[in-house]
Scaffold this motif. Structure first.
Motif, PDB file in Angstrom:
ATOM      1  N   LEU A  64       0.823  -1.217   0.000  1.00 54.74           N
ATOM      2  CA  LEU A  64       0.000   0.000   0.000  1.00 54.74           C
ATOM      3  C   LEU A  64       0.853   1.262   0.000  1.00 54.74           C
ATOM      4  O   LEU A  64       0.412   2.306   0.465  1.00 54.74           O
ATOM      5  N   ARG A 122      -0.611   4.853  -0.873  1.00 53.81           N
ATOM      6  CA  ARG A 122      -1.899   5.306  -0.347  1.00 53.81           C
ATOM      7  C   ARG A 122      -1.814   5.892   1.056  1.00 53.81           C
ATOM      8  O   ARG A 122      -2.822   6.018   1.735  1.00 53.81           O
ATOM      9  N   LEU A 155     -10.508   4.314   1.095  1.00 56.42           N
ATOM     10  CA  LEU A 155      -9.861   3.037   0.787  1.00 56.42           C
ATOM     11  C   LEU A 155     -10.905   1.928   0.738  1.00 56.42           C
ATOM     12  O   LEU A 155     -11.929   1.990   1.430  1.00 56.42           O
ATOM     13  N   GLN A 174      -7.997  -2.706   1.268  1.00 55.57           N
ATOM     14  CA  GLN A 174      -6.920  -1.740   1.551  1.00 55.57           C
ATOM     15  C   GLN A 174      -6.922  -1.341   3.019  1.00 55.57           C
ATOM     16  O   GLN A 174      -5.857  -1.211   3.635  1.00 55.57           O
ATOM     17  N   GLN A 175      -8.126  -1.185   3.593  1.00 57.31           N
ATOM     18  CA  GLN A 175      -8.191  -0.855   5.025  1.00 57.31           C
ATOM     19  C   GLN A 175      -7.599  -1.985   5.867  1.00 57.31           C
ATOM     20  O   GLN A 175      -6.887  -1.735   6.842  1.00 57.31           O
ATOM     21  N   ARG A 229      -5.278  -3.990   4.918  1.00 56.48           N
ATOM     22  CA  ARG A 229      -3.825  -3.902   4.748  1.00 56.48           C
ATOM     23  C   ARG A 229      -3.223  -2.857   5.684  1.00 56.48           C
ATOM     24  O   ARG A 229      -2.147  -3.056   6.255  1.00 56.48           O
ATOM     25  N   THR A 258     -10.841 -10.477  -2.461  1.00 54.32           N
ATOM     26  CA  THR A 258     -10.059  -9.675  -1.517  1.00 54.32           C
ATOM     27  C   THR A 258      -9.555 -10.536  -0.356  1.00 54.32           C
ATOM     28  O   THR A 258      -8.445 -10.340   0.137  1.00 54.32           O
TER      29      THR A 258
END
Ligand code: ADP
Ligand code: MG
Length: 253
Positions: free
Chosen positions: A136, A139, A147, A151-152, A154, A181
Motif C-alpha cells: 500500500l 496510499r 480506501l 486496503q483498510q 492492509r 479480496t
C-alpha cells in the motif's frame, strides 16, 4: 526451539449474569516460531476468548500462558501493556482504524506509545516501510473512507506489524471481505509467514483455513482437533487461477 506460545491447562470463566460461563476449559497448546495456525470452530466455542488471552487483552481465570518464554500471569498491567504493544500485532474483522486519520498516521499510532520512545523520523520511516510491506505504499495519505475494505485491512496489518511483533493474531480478518479480496489478504499473511512471522488466525471458513499450515478446531472451550493442512493453498496461484477463470467466462459470454 522455544515456542512463541505455550499454554497449559488454560481456563476462562466469565462471571457476568446469573450463571458463570466457562468459555475456555482446560486448553493446552504450543505454537512454534514460523507457524501459521488457523483456529476454527462453531460460534460460541471460545475462539475469541482464546485470542483475547493470546493477545494479552484479557487474563486467564487459571492456567499458564507463556509468550516467548515470559509467563504473562506474573506481569502487572504496565508490563502487560508493553508486551501487547511490542510482541503482539492484532488484526480484527472490522479493521478498527481511526476514521479521520490517514493510513500513515494509523500505522504510526502504536509507535507513539512505544517505550523507549522512538524519534519522529524513525516513526515516519517505519510506517512508510510497513505500508510498503503490505503493498500500500502509495496510499499513505488516504483516510479509511477513501480506501476499499481490502486496503483498510492492509493498513490494519501494517499497523500490527510496525513494532516488529513476534506474533500476529487475527480474529476473522476476512469476515468483512469478498472472496477475491480475502485471498489477497491471505497472500499478505502467507508472505509474512514465509518471511518468518508466526500467525494465529481465527476463521469460520474452511477455504480460508487452507492458506494456513495447521488447523485447530475448538468445541465448547477445548481443542478437539489439531492437524497440519494437508494441501496448503497458495494465494498467488489461487488469484491467477481465479483471474483465468473469469477471463474464460468472459470469452464464453
Ligand atoms: P467464539 O469466538 O468462538 O464465537 P467466544 O469466545 O466469543 O466464542 O464465546 C465463548 C462463550 O463465552 C460464549 O458462550 C459467549 O457467549 C461467552 N462470552 C464471550 N465473551 C463474554 C463476556 N465478555 N462475558 C460473558 N460471556 C462471554
Ligand atoms: Mg468470535
Amino acid at each position: 526451539m522455544q515456542p512463541v506460545i505455550e499454554i497449559i491447562d488454560l481456563h476462562r470463566i466469565y462471571q457476568t449474569g446469573a450463571a458463570p460461563v466457562h468459555a475456555v476449559r482446560g486448553l493446552s497448546l504450543r505454537v512454534g516460531p514460523g507457524e501459521f495456525v488457523a483456529v476454527m470452530g462453531a460460534s460460541g466455542s471460545g475462539k475469541s476468548t482464546l485470542m483475547n488471552m493470546l493477545g494479552c487483552l484479557d487474563r486467564p481465570t487459571r492456567g499458564t500462558y507463556r509468550l516467548d518464554g515470559t509467563d504473562i500471569s506474573l506481569l502487572d498491567s504496565d508490563a502487560l501493556a508493553a508486551i501487547r504493544n511490542h510482541k503482539i500485532g492484532f488484526v480484527f474483522q472490522g479493521f478498527n482504524l481511526l476514521s479521520r486519520t490517514t493510513a500513515l498516521e494509523n500505522v504510526e499510532l502504536p509507535m507513539l506509545y512505544a517505550h523507549p520512545p522512538l524519534p519522529g523520523r524513525d516513526i515516519r520511516e517505519r510506517a512508510v516501510r510497513a505500508l510498503g510491506q503490505v503493498g500500500l505504499g502509495a496510499r499513505g495519505d488516504h483516510v479509511p473512507s477513501q480506501l476499499s475494505g481490502g486496503q483498510q485491512q492492509r493498513v490494519a496489518i501494517a499497523r500490527a506489524l510496525v513494532l516488529g511483533p513476534s506474533l500476529l493474531l487475527a480474529d476473522e480478518p476476512t469476515g468483512n471481505l469478498d472472496t477475491h479480496t480475502s485471498i489477497e489478504i491471505m497472500g499478505v499473511f502467507q508472505q509474512l509467514n514465509d518471511s518468518g512471522m508466526t500467525i494465529v488466525m481465527v476463521t469460520h471458513e474452511l477455504d480460508i483455513a487452507r492458506y494456513a499450515r495447521r488447523t485447530i478446531i475448538m468445541r465448547d472451550g477445548r481443542i478437539v482437533r489439531d492437524e497440519p493442512v494437508p494441501v496448503r493453498l497458495d494465494a498467488a496461484l489461487e488469484l491467477t487461477r481465479v483471474a483465468a477463470e473469469h477471463e474464460a467466462a468472459d470469452l464464453i459470454v
